[in-house]
Every structure is written in structure tokens, then in C-alpha cells.
Design a protein around this motif. Structure first.
Motif, mmCIF file in Angstrom:
data_model
loop_
_atom_site.group_PDB
_atom_site.id
_atom_site.type_symbol
_atom_site.label_atom_id
_atom_site.label_comp_id
_atom_site.label_asym_id
_atom_site.label_seq_id
_atom_site.Cartn_x
_atom_site.Cartn_y
_atom_site.Cartn_z
ATOM 1 N N GLY A 136 0.766 -1.243 0.000
ATOM 2 C CA GLY A 136 0.000 0.000 0.000
ATOM 3 C C GLY A 136 0.791 1.285 0.000
ATOM 4 N N VAL A 137 2.132 1.236 0.074
ATOM 5 C CA VAL A 137 2.924 2.468 0.000
ATOM 6 C C VAL A 137 2.764 3.067 -1.394
ATOM 7 C CG1 VAL A 137 5.256 3.435 0.083
ATOM 8 C CG2 VAL A 137 4.553 1.696 1.747
ATOM 9 N N ARG A 138 2.615 4.372 -1.450
ATOM 10 C CA ARG A 138 2.326 5.019 -2.738
ATOM 11 C C ARG A 138 3.598 5.311 -3.540
ATOM 12 N NH1 ARG A 138 -3.008 6.211 -2.893
ATOM 13 N NH2 ARG A 138 -4.104 6.465 -0.896
ATOM 14 N N LEU A 139 4.655 5.749 -2.883
ATOM 15 C CA LEU A 139 5.907 5.963 -3.585
ATOM 16 C C LEU A 139 7.063 5.472 -2.728
ATOM 17 C CD1 LEU A 139 7.123 8.770 -5.873
ATOM 18 C CD2 LEU A 139 8.621 8.034 -4.019
ATOM 19 N N VAL A 140 7.874 4.607 -3.317
ATOM 20 C CA VAL A 140 9.099 4.139 -2.682
ATOM 21 C C VAL A 140 10.267 4.704 -3.473
ATOM 22 C CG1 VAL A 140 10.526 2.152 -2.065
ATOM 23 C CG2 VAL A 140 8.038 1.998 -1.871
ATOM 24 N N ASN A 141 11.137 5.419 -2.793
ATOM 25 C CA ASN A 141 12.377 5.860 -3.415
ATOM 26 C C ASN A 141 13.512 5.004 -2.881
ATOM 27 O OD1 ASN A 141 14.958 7.835 -2.730
ATOM 28 N ND2 ASN A 141 14.225 7.968 -4.832
ATOM 29 N N LEU A 142 14.277 4.416 -3.778
ATOM 30 C CA LEU A 142 15.468 3.699 -3.335
ATOM 31 C C LEU A 142 16.667 4.171 -4.142
ATOM 32 C CD1 LEU A 142 16.652 1.097 -5.251
ATOM 33 C CD2 LEU A 142 14.359 0.276 -4.752
ATOM 34 N N THR A 143 17.791 4.239 -3.486
ATOM 35 C CA THR A 143 19.037 4.607 -4.147
ATOM 36 C C THR A 143 19.963 3.409 -4.159
ATOM 37 O OG1 THR A 143 19.868 5.457 -2.042
ATOM 38 C CG2 THR A 143 18.908 7.050 -3.550
ATOM 39 N N TYR A 144 20.816 3.370 -5.173
ATOM 40 C CA TYR A 144 21.794 2.287 -5.241
ATOM 41 C C TYR A 144 23.059 2.787 -5.912
ATOM 42 C CZ TYR A 144 24.357 -1.736 -6.925
ATOM 43 O OH TYR A 144 25.368 -2.625 -7.196
ATOM 44 N N GLY A 145 24.203 2.500 -5.293
ATOM 45 C CA GLY A 145 25.501 2.731 -5.898
ATOM 46 C C GLY A 145 25.904 4.177 -5.969
ATOM 47 N N GLY A 146 27.039 4.400 -6.654
ATOM 48 C CA GLY A 146 27.553 5.729 -6.933
ATOM 49 C C GLY A 146 28.086 5.733 -8.355
ATOM 50 N N TRP A 147 27.584 6.643 -9.179
ATOM 51 C CA TRP A 147 27.810 6.567 -10.620
ATOM 52 C C TRP A 147 28.531 7.794 -11.165
ATOM 53 C CZ3 TRP A 147 26.482 1.841 -12.509
ATOM 54 C CH2 TRP A 147 25.697 1.052 -11.654
ATOM 55 N N ASP A 148 29.315 8.435 -10.299
ATOM 56 C CA ASP A 148 30.065 9.635 -10.684
ATOM 57 C C ASP A 148 31.448 9.213 -11.194
ATOM 58 O OD1 ASP A 148 30.504 12.340 -11.063
ATOM 59 O OD2 ASP A 148 31.188 12.673 -9.000
ATOM 60 N N HIS A 149 31.466 8.586 -12.357
ATOM 61 C CA HIS A 149 32.660 7.902 -12.841
ATOM 62 C C HIS A 149 33.529 8.809 -13.707
ATOM 63 C CE1 HIS A 149 30.082 4.068 -12.226
ATOM 64 N NE2 HIS A 149 30.793 4.337 -11.146
ATOM 65 N N HIS A 150 34.281 9.694 -13.037
ATOM 66 C CA HIS A 150 35.216 10.554 -13.753
ATOM 67 C C HIS A 150 36.457 9.769 -14.199
ATOM 68 C CE1 HIS A 150 33.198 14.413 -12.973
ATOM 69 N NE2 HIS A 150 32.865 13.873 -11.805
ATOM 70 N N GLY A 151 36.674 8.623 -13.616
ATOM 71 C CA GLY A 151 37.811 7.787 -13.992
ATOM 72 C C GLY A 151 37.447 6.317 -13.941
ATOM 73 N N ASN A 152 38.135 5.513 -14.754
ATOM 74 C CA ASN A 152 38.005 4.053 -14.729
ATOM 75 C C ASN A 152 36.550 3.589 -14.787
ATOM 76 O OD1 ASN A 152 40.862 3.693 -14.433
ATOM 77 N ND2 ASN A 152 40.633 4.281 -12.283
ATOM 78 N N ILE A 153 35.843 4.080 -15.782
ATOM 79 C CA ILE A 153 34.411 3.819 -15.853
ATOM 80 C C ILE A 153 34.096 2.353 -16.140
ATOM 81 C CG2 ILE A 153 34.163 4.408 -18.307
ATOM 82 C CD1 ILE A 153 31.503 5.778 -17.512
ATOM 83 N N VAL A 154 34.944 1.677 -16.908
ATOM 84 C CA VAL A 154 34.648 0.282 -17.266
ATOM 85 C C VAL A 154 34.711 -0.634 -16.047
ATOM 86 C CG1 VAL A 154 35.393 -1.695 -18.630
ATOM 87 C CG2 VAL A 154 35.260 0.562 -19.687
ATOM 88 N N PRO A 155 35.798 -0.644 -15.271
ATOM 89 C CA PRO A 155 35.787 -1.497 -14.075
ATOM 90 C C PRO A 155 34.721 -1.091 -13.063
ATOM 91 C CG PRO A 155 37.770 -0.124 -14.135
ATOM 92 C CD PRO A 155 37.108 -0.010 -15.475
ATOM 93 N N ALA A 156 34.414 0.207 -13.003
ATOM 94 C CA ALA A 156 33.366 0.657 -12.077
ATOM 95 C C ALA A 156 32.014 0.067 -12.465
ATOM 96 C CB ALA A 156 33.301 2.179 -12.054
ATOM 97 N N PHE A 157 31.691 0.085 -13.749
ATOM 98 C CA PHE A 157 30.440 -0.506 -14.215
ATOM 99 C C PHE A 157 30.428 -2.009 -13.975
ATOM 100 C CE2 PHE A 157 28.587 3.206 -15.988
ATOM 101 C CZ PHE A 157 27.304 2.873 -16.390
ATOM 102 N N ARG A 158 31.535 -2.667 -14.268
ATOM 103 C CA ARG A 158 31.577 -4.120 -14.093
ATOM 104 C C ARG A 158 31.479 -4.522 -12.625
ATOM 105 N NH1 ARG A 158 36.232 -5.040 -18.772
ATOM 106 N NH2 ARG A 158 34.743 -5.052 -20.538
ATOM 107 N N ASN A 159 31.816 -3.597 -11.749
ATOM 108 C CA ASN A 159 31.703 -3.864 -10.319
ATOM 109 C C ASN A 159 30.280 -3.639 -9.799
ATOM 110 O OD1 ASN A 159 32.679 -4.267 -7.545
ATOM 111 N ND2 ASN A 159 32.368 -2.065 -7.339
#
Length: 445
Positions: free
Chosen positions: A297-320
Motif C-alpha cells: 500500500g505504500v504510494r511511492l518508494v524511493n530507493l538509491t543504489y551505488g555511486g555513478w560519478d565515474h570521472h575515472g576508470n568507468i569500465v571497471p566501475a560498471f563491471r563492479n
């Protein structure tokens, strides 16, 4: 709702109780705490306020999955396999269930449920700072130094209230930023936060159970005493803080006294195999709990996941980080669909902006708000649809640019809320829920 002036910040309730003849007395006006110009201003504001009845929408609930930091569209929902390597990056792509549509290589499971998604590849807002982009994606408004706007969760809480003794708006694990709050609305419409990560060992929702040594009888006595104290202060003063605390306490009483409400937060009640399917990690636990909450019955659930501020090494960060999201998100969509809940539950995956077209010198991408992607599912959205496009290097929209006003107006429409309805801000200022957006019918089923 429109007549609830104490919630909208209009004239105090005791002022409304004065009869017509009483208004002619300057002394009465002064006693009510208002001057004649203030009275006329408040009356004019209410007379001019746009107010619409809510209607039956296609969505009864929303799960808003926010990926903080700025998700790169090129490595996720909008890869560019034919662009030069300095734009394309080093990640490969996977085919989806939609002809000719590719996702990033770490989203293989999401690719298999693409026929249940609407992907917007042409989001744009122009705000390159984290806090400003976050503000946009929680409120539907560009930031203003003069006013703090309410989040979509707080607006929904204001418009519809609670259901089944559950908070209307819940954040997992906590309110992620100030822009996810109630803004100019009463703090009574702020989110309920869990207080801990549902993936943690011994997870328990903060303040959901009675404290040690307090039984039901003692709890009832405390509640009566609190009501007496609050009643005294409310007779002396009308204040948002008092009304808000009353609202918070009532919500807490409902949660503590309702077995059904407590059960909604009980992850241990889930089948072990289903928990494995979501993943025994933060992404999996947060998404399966989100499903339990909207189901209850909750009307809106906000959930956050991870940190996506990938100024460097974006490929290993995504794979992780992305595989856990990929597993949990695809399972969430399938789970909702199998339970018959997807058509009435709108799921939205967003981030504050995208990332730069070219890979930088540290093998990452920088902030880029000119174009990025948002994924939607259920709640009245089309299935298996890509809206808009970016150009060949993902540097700007090529077709059907989508601004935040249009996105939020469309989401509110799915919920049965007219987005240019006005709510009353402090100073008797009618403010539209969304300013200037339109419903994008091409998104709707």
C-alpha cells in the motif's frame, strides 16, 4: 485537500471561524494576527488558485530507483557501437528483446526484459552540478534560490495520504538528499526512512517496534498523555511543527499497532529462492523490499543504489556495480509482472544527468546534462518502446528531446494528478505542481 488551509500555509484556522460581521472589526483582524491587506491578499490568492480533482490514474504506486552521481548513458541504456573508440569507450554491448536496440554489456538481464520497458534516450535539462541535477529529478523543477520545491513523493503524500496504515512515501534506506523532502509543504509530508540498509545482517526498521519495557497498555497511556499536551499547545498556537509532529506520531502509532504494516517491512517473510533471484546484496534487498511495500500500500518508494560519478576508470566501475543492479532490476520487473502488479506500479530509473560524449584522460566520463537516459516500466507506460534518441556521439538529443517538466507531468498524469494544479506555498503563493509541462502521450500504453 483544497480547503485544508492549515496544510497549504494560508490563513490560520481560527481566522476562518470568524463570521462575516466580525471581519468588519479592525480589532478582530489584529487579534487574528492579520492586517486587512494580508486578509485581502490571502483571499485573492485562494480565489486565483488553480485546483483540480484528482482522477483515476493507471498507476497506484511508484518505485523510483535513483542512481546517484550521474549514470553514463553510453555504458547503459544508449550505447554507441559505431562511434569512434574515444566516444564509444571500451565496453561491449548486448542485444535486447527489441530489434536493433542495444544495452551496455553489464546489463544482459535487463536486456531480456526490454520488451517490458520504455526507455527515454533524449532526457535533457542543462544542469551540470550534482545538487542541481538531483533537484530536477526529484521535484520536476529547476532550482530556485527563492523557494524549496517538494519532491514527487511529498506531493503524492499531500494529494493522497496514507493507505493500509502505511506511510505514503518511504525512502530506502534513508532520505538520500534534501530535495527528496517536503520542500515548501508541511514537514508532515516528508518521507519515512528505514534507518538502515535492508541488506545488512539483522536488518530492522528504525522505530517500528515498541521500546523495551513498554507494553501495549503503557504505550496507550503515553499516547493519551501526548495528545493532551499537544491539544493544549494547539489551542495556544497554530504551527506547522506541532501539526507535523502530530502527523508523525499518528503514522508511528499506525505502524506499531498494525501487524499488516509491520509485515510489509519484514524481509524474512520472503521466500529464500526469490531473495536469491533478486540477489543477496544491497540492490537485491532494496528492490525486493520496494516490491513488498508497494504491494502492501505504500504510494511511492524511493530507493538509491551505488555511486555513478565515474570521472575515472568507468569500465571497471560498471563491471563492479552494474551486475547487482541488472539482476535485481530485471527480477523486480518480472516479479511485479507475475504478480499482476506491473500495470498499476510505475517503475522509474533515473539519475541526475548523463556523462560526456568523449572518454577523458583518466578513462572516465565527466558531467553531461545535455542528453541522458531514463528507463520506465508499468503504470500505464508502453511496453517495449524507445522514446527519442541522442545523436551519433550521445552529445545531444536528436529526436524528441524530453525536459523534466514533460517527464513529471506525464508521471503525475499516470497517478491521476493534474500537474498544473496549484499548491499553496508560504506567503500565500499558489505554485503549480509542475510548471509548464505537457503529457507525452507517445509514452502511454
Amino acid at each position: 485537500m483544497a480547503n485544508d488551509t492549515s496544510r497549504h500555509g494560508c490563513a490560520p484556522a481560527h481566522f476562518e471561524r470568524l463570521n462575516r460581521r466580525g471581519f468588519l472589526s479592525v480589532g478582530v483582524l489584529a487579534g487574528a494576527g492579520l492586517t486587512l491587506p494580508q486578509l485581502l491578499s490571502a483571499t485573492a490568492a485562494r480565489a486565483a488558485q488553480k485546483d483540480y480533482d484528482n482522477f483515476e490514474g493507471t498507476a497506484k504506486s511508484i518505485i523510483h530507483i535513483f542512481l546517484p552521481g550521474g549514470l553514463a548513458q553510453q555504458e547503459s541504456f544508449d550505447p554507441k557501437p559505431y562511434a569512434p573508440i574515444e566516444y564509444r569507450g571500451d565496453m561491449k554491448q548486448v542485444k535486447t528483446k527489441l530489434d536493433g536496440v542495444l544495452f551496455g554489456e553489464t546489463m544482459s538481464k535487463t536486456a531480456q526484459i526490454a520488451d517490458k520497458l520504455t526507455v527515454i534516450r533524449s532526457m535533457t535539462h542543462g544542469e551540470a552540478a550534482h545538487e542541481r541535477g538531483t533537484h530536477n529529478m526529484f521535484t520536476g523543477y529547476r532550482p530556485s534560490p527563492a523557494l524549496q520545491y517538494p519532491s514527487i513523493g511529498s506531493v503524492i503524500s499531500h494529494e493522497y495520504g496514507s493507505r493500509n496504515n502505511l506511510p505514503p512515501y518511504v525512502c530506502i534506506p534513508n532520505q538520500p538528499n534534501v530535495y527528496a523532502g517536503s520542500g515548501y509543504l508541511s514537514s508532515a509530508y516528508a518521507p519515512f526512512s528505514l534507518g538502515s540498509d535492508p541488506a545488512s545482517k539483522g536488518f530492522k526498521v528504525r522505530d517500528l517496534d515498541l521500546p523495551g519495557g513498554v507494553d501495549d497498555s503503557r504505550f496507550a497511556t503515553r499516547r493519551s498523555a501526548l495528545e493532551a499536551v499537544n491539544s493544549y499547545f494547539l489551542q495556544k498556537e497554530s504551527a506547522d511543527s506541532i501539526n507535523a509532529m502530530n502527523s508523525f506520531y499518528e503514522s508511528a502509532y499506525s505502524l506499531i499497532s498494525s501487524p499488516e504494516a509491520r509485515e510489509a517491512f519484514n524481509l524474512e517473510a520472503e521466500d529464500a529462492k526469490l531473495r536469491d533471484a533478486y540477489g543477496r546484496n544491497s540492490a537485491g534487498a532494496r528492490m525486493i523490499l520496494a516490491r513488498r511495500l508497494v504491494e502492501s500500500g505504500v504510494r511511492l518508494v524511493n530507493l538509491t543504489y551505488g555511486g555513478w560519478d565515474h570521472h575515472g576508470n568507468i569500465v571497471p566501475a560498471f563491471r563492479n556495480q552494474m551486475p547487482a543492479f541488472d539482476q535485481a532490476f530485471s527480477q523486480l520487473i518480472n516479479d511485479l509482472d507475475q504478480r499482476g502488479l506491473l500495470d498499476e506500479t510505475l517503475v522509474m530509473v533515473s539519475s541526475e544527468f548523463g556523462r560526456t560524449p568523449k572518454i577523458n584522460q583518466t578513462s572516465g566520463r565527466d558531467h553531461w546534462p545535455k542528453v541522458f537516459s531514463v528507463a520506465m516500466a508499468g503504470g500505464g507506460m508502453k511496453r517495449g518502446y524507445v522514446y527519442g534518441s541522442s545523436n551519433a556521439t550521445a552529445s545531444e538529443p536528436e529526436e524528441n528531446p524530453m525536459g523534466i517538466e514533460d517527464l513529471f507531468t506525464t508521471v503525475y498524469h499516470c497517478l491521476g494528478i493534474v500537474a498544473d494544479k496549484e499548491l499553496m506555498a508560504p506567503g500565500d503563493r499558489p505554485i503549480e505542481i509542475v510548471d509548464g509541462g505537457k503529457v507525452v502521450n507517445d509514452l502511454l500504453a
